[in-house]
Scaffold this active site. Structure first.
Site, mmCIF file in Angstrom:
data_model
loop_
_atom_site.group_PDB
_atom_site.id
_atom_site.type_symbol
_atom_site.label_atom_id
_atom_site.label_comp_id
_atom_site.label_asym_id
_atom_site.label_seq_id
_atom_site.Cartn_x
_atom_site.Cartn_y
_atom_site.Cartn_z
ATOM 1 N N TRP A 174 4.738 15.563 7.304
ATOM 2 C CA TRP A 174 5.291 15.893 8.610
ATOM 3 C C TRP A 174 6.618 15.157 9.028
ATOM 4 C CZ3 TRP A 174 5.999 12.655 12.549
ATOM 5 C CH2 TRP A 174 5.282 11.662 12.765
ATOM 6 N N ALA A 224 0.799 11.249 -7.932
ATOM 7 C CA ALA A 224 0.534 9.782 -8.425
ATOM 8 C C ALA A 224 -0.620 9.087 -8.356
ATOM 9 C CB ALA A 224 1.717 9.199 -7.964
ATOM 10 N N ALA A 259 0.928 6.906 -14.945
ATOM 11 C CA ALA A 259 -0.323 6.743 -15.851
ATOM 12 C C ALA A 259 -0.277 5.903 -16.920
ATOM 13 C CB ALA A 259 -0.676 8.192 -16.268
ATOM 14 N N LEU A 264 -2.228 17.385 -9.472
ATOM 15 C CA LEU A 264 -2.014 16.093 -9.847
ATOM 16 C C LEU A 264 -0.872 15.671 -9.072
ATOM 17 C CD1 LEU A 264 -2.382 13.916 -12.034
ATOM 18 C CD2 LEU A 264 -0.385 14.626 -12.873
ATOM 19 N N ARG A 268 4.723 -2.284 8.751
ATOM 20 C CA ARG A 268 5.755 -2.005 7.760
ATOM 21 C C ARG A 268 6.212 -3.243 7.618
ATOM 22 N NH1 ARG A 268 6.319 0.407 4.190
ATOM 23 N NH2 ARG A 268 8.451 1.119 4.476
ATOM 24 N N GLU A 321 -1.413 10.789 17.164
ATOM 25 C CA GLU A 321 -0.765 12.081 17.669
ATOM 26 C C GLU A 321 0.751 11.861 17.999
ATOM 27 O OE1 GLU A 321 -3.812 14.057 20.782
ATOM 28 O OE2 GLU A 321 -3.957 11.835 20.864
ATOM 29 N N TYR A 334 -7.141 4.725 20.387
ATOM 30 C CA TYR A 334 -8.430 4.588 20.554
ATOM 31 C C TYR A 334 -8.964 4.296 22.109
ATOM 32 C CZ TYR A 334 -8.445 5.062 15.570
ATOM 33 O OH TYR A 334 -8.022 5.545 14.298
#
Length: 710
Positions: free
Chosen positions: A597, A677, A409, A675, A300, A260, A174
């Site tokens: 990706w 999860a 579900a 659909l 993480r 990026e 940013y």
């Protein structure tokens, strides 16, 4: 069970950030929610829920200091009077819940979108952004001065509105980060041209914020590693950290990567705690310069055990976790109470959080669809830790609910129904609940999917849900057995879709479920027909051996991305020769935008061959005969796996409807069109809540006899 008195001793220790003392060292990191301009009550309750759950300090999503700096239409504007009542309510309700909260001061720079307010984004230089797909306007001297003043005004307004601290966003690519980087700051004036002048703007912003904050604490979210080739060096980053502290920062919160960047930083395949070393490096630089302030490690870390390890090793003074507070608002309370098995763990999927934050959809959580909807789905009246005795709880319940199927579900439907007072029985044909999460949990980097299963196993037991495993419910006998329930939720999931390809019967042909069940038996050469999310996951499982330890996983990841000096990626070839292919579309199409990706990058690095635009001709014992790029070729295979989609599986629904048994079909059993999860969990929440709270049928429970004769 961990003893509450001994759990996480380092994390429990109070710590001061400037004039503010935190009760412990776990921070809820900033997350843009796309809810900041919606219902003020819902936003306040979102943050208050996390305060009640034990967050030491909450940092809000970024509040833009100007319209041109907003990251999108859902961003709050701290200097806009119309937004003040929203934040005043947030701070009031967080304080009433016993929490502390900081406002993040934000400017997107070249990551802003012109479509938001019709304003051309601004940046240090006119460098095109692949993220926002625009070329910004270079800030003038007047624009720079106005922006610095906007940050200062935002800080003053934040403290007026009751915030306990502010955090300046200078990371993740940013505006302030853009000024510090030679990639995006190509000026040759007082604000750029060498590293010292590139640092001048972020330092000036922090100095102005410091002046506006008075004695209020100022945190800075700075980039510890841009993960962009040619960007700031570690030495330049360290020098910036020192200058930010000398300008008035009371703590540095260390961010990682740009949007990026070619290196994954937040996806599930990024090893836990792999970025803690970056925070440790900056902490060491500050100490060496006599500029020590608390350093916050982030990225993480999704359990208190991981946070404790980082803190105990001295890598950081605090640990920030953002998405884990979406997955479980009470992650701190449950962990500190010695019940980590009851924590709903963030799986790093990004589907309902980061992916949505890039657009306009409201952020939530795949494994906790209540996130952001706390007013619509209030917390269970039972304590977050205490166990519910099923026999005692049943006595006061009016509704009996059966959930058939224990995948995503079904697990959430059973939890929601039980949390809303129903007497719930979950019936699953397999040996363990979890459905396709049990398959995903086998994939490299996705072991946390098994933590979701662990959470539901423990949470359903705590809520008194009766779980019956290895029991098939089908046919007339199944409908007869379910007739005694007030409501049945069918979550029987999907079956692999069949693909019509000529084959002579000599090939070893399996569906993806059989392949996941025994990957060791597939042979050295595997061809996968279908290259969506399941195909990509299966290819990763087959091609890359699991690292032997967490340390080995981190070293492999860092070496593969050139981030471990002197370390080389393993020279061994792939575990198998794996080829995945599809008729049309991108490899991994249908996966989340921030995940696809990285997953495709990972399987290609592991040696998987990926083919799109394939025409299938036939399958035989030698492999798959295809036409690709206008030529016929053979994809050699000992085993061919079909992973080309799924079909709904709900054969019991017509029988239940014919018998007059109230039934709701959800998840893949209802439809597989689009659909994922995230939708399955959301449907489970809605269906389970509705099944538990619907009025009873004329005040009575439908009996088996009534169903048979009615």
């Amino acid at each position: 069970m961990t003893s509450p008195s001994t759990a996480y001793p380092t994390a429990r220790r109070p710590v001061a950030i400037g004039t503010l003392t935190l009760p412990h060292r776990i921070v809820m990191g900033s997350m843009h929610l796309n809810r900041e301009t919606g219902d003020p009550g819902a936003l306040a309750e979102f943050y208050a829920t996390r305060a009640r759950g034990g967050a030491g300090l909450i940092v809000t999503g970024g509040a833009a200091v100007s319209r041109v700096g907003a990251g999108g239409p859902g961003y709050a504007l701290i200097n806009d009077d119309a937004h003040a009542p929203v934040w005043a309510r947030v701070t009031r309700e967080v304080h009433e819940a016993g929490g502390l909260i900081a406002l993040q001061l934000f400017h997107a720079g070249r990551y802003a979108h012109e479509s938001t307010f019709g304003l051309r984004p601004v940046a240090p230089s006119a460098v095109y952004s692949r993220f926002s797909r625009c070329e910004p306007v270079a800030l003038t001297e007047e624009g720079i001065a106005d922006t610095i003043e906007a940050f200062a005004a935002g800080a003053a307004r934040a403290f007026e509105l009751g915030f306990d601290a502010v955090e300046v966003m200078a990371s993740e690519g940013y505006l302030l980060n853009q000024f510090a980087s030679p990639l995006t700051n190509r000026r040759d004036d007082a604000w750029g041209g060498d590293a010292a002048r590139r640092r001048r703007f972020p330092v000036a912003v922090v100095g102005a914020v410091r002046g506006a904050a008075g004695t209020g604490p100022v945190l800075v979210r700075m980039s510890g590693a841009d993960l962009m080739p040619g960007s700031s060096t570690p030495e330049e980053t360290g020098a910036l950290a020192v200058d930010l502290v000398r300008a008035g920062a009371d703590a540095l919160d260390i961010g990682i990567g740009w949007h990026e960047s070619p290196v994954p930083s937040v996806q599930s395949l990024v090893p836990h705690g792999v970025w803690a070393g970056v925070a440790a490096g900056i902490r060491g630089v500050l100490a060496g310069a006599g500029a020590a302030v608390p350093v916050i490690a982030a990225g993480r870390v999704n359990t208190l055990a991981q946070a404790e390890e980082i803190l105990a090793a001295g890598a950081a003074d605090l640990v920030s976790m953002a998405r884990p507070f979406l997955a479980d608002p009470a992650i701190v309370a449950r962990s500190f109470a010695g019940r980590p098995e009851l924590v709903n763990t963030c799986i790093g999927c990004n589907e309902a959080c980061i992916d949505r934050s890039f657009g306009t959809a409201a952020v939530s959580c795949l494994v906790n669809p209540r996130a952001g909807r706390e007013l619509d789905y209030p917390a269970s009246p039972v304590d977050v830790v205490d166990r519910v005795d099923r026999a005692q709880a049943r006595a006061g319940r009016r509704r009996r609910v059966a959930v058939v199927g224990g995948g995503p579900a079904g697990m959430e439907a059973a939890r929601a129904a039980a949390a809303n007072g129903a007497d719930v029985t979950l019936i699953e044909s397999g040996r363990r609940i979890g459905g396709q999460f049990l398959l995903a949990g086998l994939v490299p980097g996705k072991s946390d999917f098994l933590e979701t299963v662990r959470y539901f196993e423990n949470e359903l037991a705590r809520l008194g849900v009766g779980v019956r495993l290895g029991e098939e419910v089908r046919g007339a006998a199944g409908a007869d057995m379910l007739a005694g329930f007030d409501h049945v939720v069918l979550a029987t999931g999907v079956r692999p879709r069949r693909v019509e390809i000529d084959h002579d019967g000599s090939a070893r042909l399996l569906d993806y479920r059989a392949a996941f069940a025994d990957p060791g038996a597939l042979g050295r050469r595997v061809a996968v027909v279908g290259a969506g999310g399941i195909g990509v996951d299966l290819a990763h499982l087959l091609a890359e051996p699991a690292p032997t330890s967490a340390a080995a996983a981190s070293l492999l990841f860092l070496a593969r991305h050139g981030l471990a000096p002197g370390a080389e990626p393993p020279a061994t070839g792939p575990a198998r020769q794996v080829t995945i292919m599809r008729r049309s579309g991108s490899i991994g199409a249908g996966m989340g935008v921030s995940t696809r990706w990285a997953a495709v990058q990972a399987i290609r690095a592991a040696g998987v061959v990926t083919l799109s635009g394939v025409t299938y001709e036939s399958i035989d014992a030698t492999g798959v005969h295809i036409r690709h790029d206008g030529a016929r070729r053979l994809v050699p295979a000992d085993t061919v796996v079909i992973a080309a989609g799924q079909e709904p599986h709900a054969p019991l629904a017509p029988r239940l409807t014919a018998a007059g048994i109230p039934v709701t079909v959800i998840g893949g059993a209802r439809s597989t069109a689009g659909l994922r999860a995230v939708e399955a969990f959301e449907e489970g929440l809605r269906a389970g809540t509705a099944a538990a709270t619907a009025p009873p049928d004329q005040g009575t429970v439908r009996t088996r006899e009534a169903a048979q004769h009615g």
